[in-house]
Design an enzyme around this catalytic site. Structure first.
Site, mmCIF file in Angstrom:
data_model
loop_
_atom_site.group_PDB
_atom_site.id
_atom_site.type_symbol
_atom_site.label_atom_id
_atom_site.label_comp_id
_atom_site.label_asym_id
_atom_site.label_seq_id
_atom_site.Cartn_x
_atom_site.Cartn_y
_atom_site.Cartn_z
ATOM 1 C CB CYS A 123 -0.915 -0.003 1.221
ATOM 2 S SG CYS A 123 -1.956 1.466 1.345
ATOM 3 C CG ASN A 157 -1.756 6.864 -0.338
ATOM 4 O OD1 ASN A 157 -0.943 7.707 -0.703
ATOM 5 N ND2 ASN A 157 -2.847 6.596 -1.051
ATOM 6 C CG ASN A 190 -0.897 -3.643 -4.868
ATOM 7 O OD1 ASN A 190 -0.128 -3.140 -5.683
ATOM 8 N ND2 ASN A 190 -1.604 -2.899 -4.046
ATOM 9 C CD GLU A 241 -6.799 1.693 -2.363
ATOM 10 O OE1 GLU A 241 -6.047 0.798 -1.899
ATOM 11 O OE2 GLU A 241 -6.784 2.871 -1.968
ATOM 12 N NE ARG A 242 -6.044 -7.000 -3.777
ATOM 13 C CZ ARG A 242 -4.879 -7.640 -3.765
ATOM 14 N NH1 ARG A 242 -4.745 -8.785 -4.384
ATOM 15 N NH2 ARG A 242 -3.834 -7.109 -3.164
ATOM 16 C CB CYS A 265 -4.988 4.047 -4.899
ATOM 17 S SG CYS A 265 -4.244 2.403 -5.024
#
Length: 292
Positions: A69, A71, A164, A216-217, A225
């Site tokens: 991630c 952020n 990801n 987002e998943r 994101c």
């Protein structure tokens, strides 16, 4: 159990520094619930590491775990530094090594004139373009502007991974007017994405500028994101729409993205501390909330 509420461009997180947590899936569902919990786009855990300055885990609001991630790692780095845990320093910056499920990531936090860490750069590593490794079940060497039919509409999809999976869609219509939830939810869970995917809806504003909204998943639409912004710039460069350096304008603010000549993607943006709090030892029953 003490926590910190933080955000990167409005992409917000509950940040914990606690080992030995057993059911982080249920904990994340409860804490991230915006009605019955603290409210956040994810739970960030800062943990010890034997190969880095610290290890970061990111748990989505639906209880699933993300590999990376953008952020979230900036927020984790800022929190780590706020605790006075500095290791290697430059005149105006601190460097950190962070372990994630996507691998080791290098972080540089820059001090502002007041000495605070206001701007944080993350080396996101090299993008993965092989469909098998993303993964996406499309028979091609690379998935660039692949026609993707969803709910009666065709999108040009470019797929890649930055630890990801991402599916980047370049649109002609203003993404500000697009209902990203409906196609985002469908695309996230298409059978061609075995691990589901993040979905980016992108307008190209110029060779060095994009406008972006992200689904987002495991979390739904967020205000920003980081990995999605990186994926969008890489996808734009690969399809001839963008230069290797671009500003990504998201609903929560701007990120600076550079795809360097050595293949790594650099992402630079802020991280903010919102408030500190404490979670009671005896907590109410976990929420059954499902993201999206």
């Amino acid at each position: 159990m003490d926590f910190v509420k933080m955000h990167g461009l409005g992409n917000d997180f509950v940040v914990l520094e606690k080992t030995g947590l057993e059911d982080v899936s249920s904990l994340s569902r409860r804490l991230c619930d915006r009605h019955f919990g603290i409210g956040a786009d994810g739970l960030v855990l800062i943990l010890p590491s034997d190969r880095a300055d610290f290890r970061m885990r990111i748990i989505n609001p639906d209880g699933s775990e993300a590999e990376m991630c953008g952020n979230g790692i900036r927020c984790a780095a800022k929190r780590f530094l706020e605790r006075g845990k500095t290791y290697s320093t430059e005149e105006n910056a601190v460097e950190l090594i962070v372990e994630t499920l996507a691998g080791i990531r290098l972080v540089r936090a820059f001090r502002d004139p007041a000495g605070a860490f206001g701007r944080i750069e993350v080396n996101m590593g090299e993008p993965v373009l092989s469909p098998e490794a993303i993964p996406v079940l499309i028979d091609a060497e690379r998935v660039l502007d692949h026609p993707l039919d969803v709910d009666g509409k065709r999108y040009p999809a470019t797929c890649l991974s930055l630890g990801n999976p991402h599916c980047v869609l370049f649109l002609d219509e203003d993404v500000g007017d697009v209902d990203v939830a409906a196609p985002g939810r469908l695309i996230e869970s298409l059978p061609i994405f075995p691990n589901r995917t993040n979905v980016e809806f992108v307008n190209v504003l110029g060779k060095g500028e994009i406008k972006l909204r992200a689904w987002e998943r495991g979390a739904g639409e967020t205000l920003a994101c980081g990995t999605g912004a990186c994926a969008a710039v890489v996808a734009g460069f690969l399809t001839g729409r963008l230069d290797e350096k671009a500003t990504a304008r998201l609903p929560g603010g701007d990120l600076e993205i550079v795809w360097t000549k050595n293949g790594a993607v650099l992402m630079t943006g802020p991280a903010e501390t919102v408030f500190y709090g404490s979670i009671p030892d005896q907590s109410p029953r976990a929420s059954d909330r499902t993201a999206g």
